[in-house]
Design an enzyme around this catalytic site. Structure first.
Site, PDB file in Angstrom:
ATOM      1  N   ASP A   1      40.381  -1.661  35.254  1.00 23.78           N
ATOM      2  CA  ASP A   1      40.571  -0.640  34.575  1.00 23.78           C
ATOM      3  C   ASP A   1      39.138   0.078  34.582  1.00 23.78           C
ATOM      4  O   ASP A   1      38.941   0.905  33.501  1.00 23.78           O
ATOM      5  CB  ASP A   1      40.936  -0.715  33.173  1.00 23.78           C
ATOM      6  CG  ASP A   1      42.429  -1.653  33.160  1.00 23.78           C
ATOM      7  OD1 ASP A   1      43.014  -1.219  33.936  1.00 23.78           O
ATOM      8  OD2 ASP A   1      42.246  -2.598  32.404  1.00 23.78           O
TER       9      ASP A   1
ATOM     10  N   HIS B   1      46.879   1.772  37.851  1.00 28.03           N
ATOM     11  CA  HIS B   1      45.910   2.884  38.160  1.00 28.03           C
ATOM     12  C   HIS B   1      46.530   4.326  37.613  1.00 28.03           C
ATOM     13  O   HIS B   1      47.845   4.418  37.765  1.00 28.03           O
ATOM     14  CB  HIS B   1      45.861   3.214  39.471  1.00 28.03           C
ATOM     15  CG  HIS B   1      45.211   1.967  40.376  1.00 28.03           C
ATOM     16  ND1 HIS B   1      43.893   1.323  39.968  1.00 28.03           N
ATOM     17  CD2 HIS B   1      45.272   1.734  41.764  1.00 28.03           C
ATOM     18  CE1 HIS B   1      43.610   0.837  40.967  1.00 28.03           C
ATOM     19  NE2 HIS B   1      44.105   0.881  41.935  1.00 28.03           N
TER      20      HIS B   1
HETATM   21  P1  GDP Z   1      41.875   1.141  37.324  1.00 29.13           P
HETATM   22  O1  GDP Z   1      42.697   0.373  36.794  1.00 29.13           O
HETATM   23  O2  GDP Z   1      40.598   0.870  37.503  1.00 29.13           O
HETATM   24  O3  GDP Z   1      42.364   2.247  38.210  1.00 29.13           O
HETATM   25  O4  GDP Z   1      41.695   2.032  35.858  1.00 29.13           O
HETATM   26  P2  GDP Z   1      42.873   2.521  34.937  1.00 29.13           P
HETATM   27  O5  GDP Z   1      43.682   3.652  35.265  1.00 29.13           O
HETATM   28  O6  GDP Z   1      43.666   1.595  34.375  1.00 29.13           O
HETATM   29  O7  GDP Z   1      42.058   3.196  33.613  1.00 29.13           O
HETATM   30  C1  GDP Z   1      41.121   3.998  33.683  1.00 29.13           C
HETATM   31  C2  GDP Z   1      41.608   5.357  32.602  1.00 29.13           C
HETATM   32  O8  GDP Z   1      40.367   6.097  32.494  1.00 29.13           O
HETATM   33  C3  GDP Z   1      42.567   6.266  33.323  1.00 29.13           C
HETATM   34  O9  GDP Z   1      43.395   6.451  32.064  1.00 29.13           O
HETATM   35  C4  GDP Z   1      41.977   7.341  33.714  1.00 29.13           C
HETATM   36  O10 GDP Z   1      42.536   8.577  34.007  1.00 29.13           O
HETATM   37  C5  GDP Z   1      40.745   7.389  32.800  1.00 29.13           C
HETATM   38  N1  GDP Z   1      39.389   7.898  33.598  1.00 29.13           N
HETATM   39  C6  GDP Z   1      38.897   7.616  34.747  1.00 29.13           C
HETATM   40  N2  GDP Z   1      37.836   7.940  34.827  1.00 29.13           N
HETATM   41  C7  GDP Z   1      37.230   8.691  33.556  1.00 29.13           C
HETATM   42  C8  GDP Z   1      36.185   9.492  33.241  1.00 29.13           C
HETATM   43  O11 GDP Z   1      35.216   9.429  33.776  1.00 29.13           O
HETATM   44  N3  GDP Z   1      36.428   9.963  31.969  1.00 29.13           N
HETATM   45  C9  GDP Z   1      37.480   9.717  31.116  1.00 29.13           C
HETATM   46  N4  GDP Z   1      37.436  10.234  29.798  1.00 29.13           N
HETATM   47  N5  GDP Z   1      38.554   9.017  31.440  1.00 29.13           N
HETATM   48  C10 GDP Z   1      38.639   8.577  32.842  1.00 29.13           C
HETATM   49 MG    MG Z   2      44.158  -0.468  35.405  1.00 32.53          MG
END
Ligand code: GDP
Ligand code: MG
Length: 424
Positions: free
Chosen positions: A12, A40
């Protein structure tokens, strides 16, 4: 150009968001491990999408998406995920979705076994997402599974399923005392949910090998972070597959190729879903505020994530095992509310300070050593260059870079595609 985009931490980190951004220049996005046990989140001009199985490039019409042999695919979940995207206007055709003939199908009895085992464990449970991932990977290595390519020979399926169920019911029925599962019901399930994907089944070794030889740009997308890797993570609180970059060419289907670049996605603070050692964890008001600020609730499950300050020890180890050639620091904007930013700079194991990431009992007993950095207390989500960041935010990014010994190439300051800074 072959690029892996991988998580440095517990997952995440914002991998989906970074793949969505970086895939603009890439022809192919390939998922190389895992199933629908993680999610994601991608936010772009078409809306907000949660992807569990499909590679993040699915949201671009001109990107080809590959689901590699290292994946385990719950066909019913895939069927629903594809339907949800189609309902939102995303076009999904065999031209831009290729599913490996060697990918393993996660069957309903894998999910069932996951639930039965978590129930048996009761308060000793591992915090499985109950999506059948551990049981299906176990069966893969037992060499008793149905693979996508088996669907191309439907005439052989009834006998295969009869043999499989005879064996599986020894556990389901004779072991756990659950009602036996019939091969007929499994055939019906495959016909309903898996057969519609027959036109998408591809020999991804041939496909990707040819693409690489023709100079195509390929991204390898991981679904979980380094610390969830079956070999190098916080075992047994890991996933059941290899999440690290070295496995990417294998899991995607081109073991003959070498990666050119490994982009490590590293969050500016820490989060962790489920059970297991999480040394840097913050509790009480400090933890609650960070969880709220970061919106740390699971994309696949909605579960509140555990949170903590940036963990130097775990992140340096994650960067090392991933073999990251550069980093993307994400969610820097989330820390803007903090006057003092907590950072776990070392662990204490049996009263001795260490900067090495321990395993097993030592990891379980490790205590965090926290230091506090001056915050910047202003919104950074509009910054598009390093020099626009407040001085303390610049210092923080430089500190992260030095502490894990890897150059930061991108800094993400928001969830939207354009909310990022390119460092070099
Ligand atoms: P993944 O599993 O690594 O793809 O990550 P997730 O999607 O589970 O969690 C990352 C969350 O953080 C998501 O809701 C994204 O939209 C959000 N996100 C990603 N990058 C940023 C950022 O730079 N700032 C903020 N505020 N949110 C972000
Ligand atoms: Mg995730």
């Amino acid at each position: 150009m072959l690029t892996a985009i991988v998580g440095i931490n517990w997952g995440d980190e914002g991998k989906g968001r970074m793949v969505d951004l970086l895939s603009q220049k890439f022809d192919i996005v390939s998922r190389y491990q895992g199933g629908n046990n993680a999610g994601h989140t991608v936010v772009n001009e078409r809306g907000k999408f949660i992807l569990n199985l499909l590679p993040s490039g699915i949201l671009r019409d001109d990107t080809v998406n590959v689901m590699g042999p290292g994946m385990v695919i719950d066909a019913e979940h895939l069927w629903n995920e594809v339907k949800r995207l189609r309902d939102a206007g995303i076009v999904i055709t065999p031209e831009h979705l290729k599913i490996s003939d060697r990918a393993t199908i996660c069957m309903p009895y894998h999910k069932l076994l996951d639930c039965l085992e978590e129930e048996r464990l009761a308060d000793k449970k591992f915090g499985s997402t109950r999506r059948g991932i551990a049981p299906v990977y176990a069966d893969k290595y037992m060499k008793k599974t149905v693979r996508m390519g088996d669907l191309l020979h439907p005439e052989a399926l009834p006998e295969k399923l009869a043999d499989l169920m005879e064996w599986k019911n020894l556990t389901v029925n004779k072991g756990y005392g659950h009602e036996a599962i019939t091969p007929e019901s499994m055939l019906e399930w495959l016909n309903t949910y898996a057969m519609p994907f027959v036109p998408y089944i591809t020999n991804t070794t041939e496909y990707l090998g040819e693409a690489a030889a023709n100079g195509k740009n390929i991204i390898f997308e991981a679904q979980l972070g380094a610390l969830r890797d079956i070999d190098f993570g916080i075992y047994p609180y890991t996933s059941s597959s290899s999440t690290i970059a070295a496995y990417a060419p294998i899991g995607a289907g081109i073991p003959q190729c070498r990666l050119d670049e490994v982009v490590g996605i590293m969050k500016a603070y820490s989060s962790c879903v489920g059970e297991g050692p999480f040394t840097c964890e913050l509790f009480g008001k400090e933890g609650d505020e960070l969880r709220e600020a970061g919106g740390e609730y699971g994309a696949a499950t909605g579960r509140p994530r555990r949170v903590g300050g940036f963990d130097v020890v775990a992140s340096r180890y994650g960067t090392l095992v991933q073999g990251a050639t550069c980093l993307a620091v994400t969610k820097l904007d989330v820390l803007s509310y903090l006057k003092k930013i907590p950072v776990c700079v070392a662990y204490e194991v049996n009263g001795v300070r260490t900067e090495k990431f321990p395993m097993g009992v030592e990891l379980a007993e490790a205590k965090p050593v926290y230091e506090y950095f001056d915050g910047w207390m202003q919104d950074v989500s509009g910054c598009r260059s390093f020099s626009e960041l407040p001085e303390n935010a610049q210092k923080y990014v430089k500190f992260l870079e030095e502490s894990v010994n890897c150059p930061v190439k991108y800094v993400s300051v928001g969830a939207k595609r354009e909310q990022y800074i390119r460092m070099y």
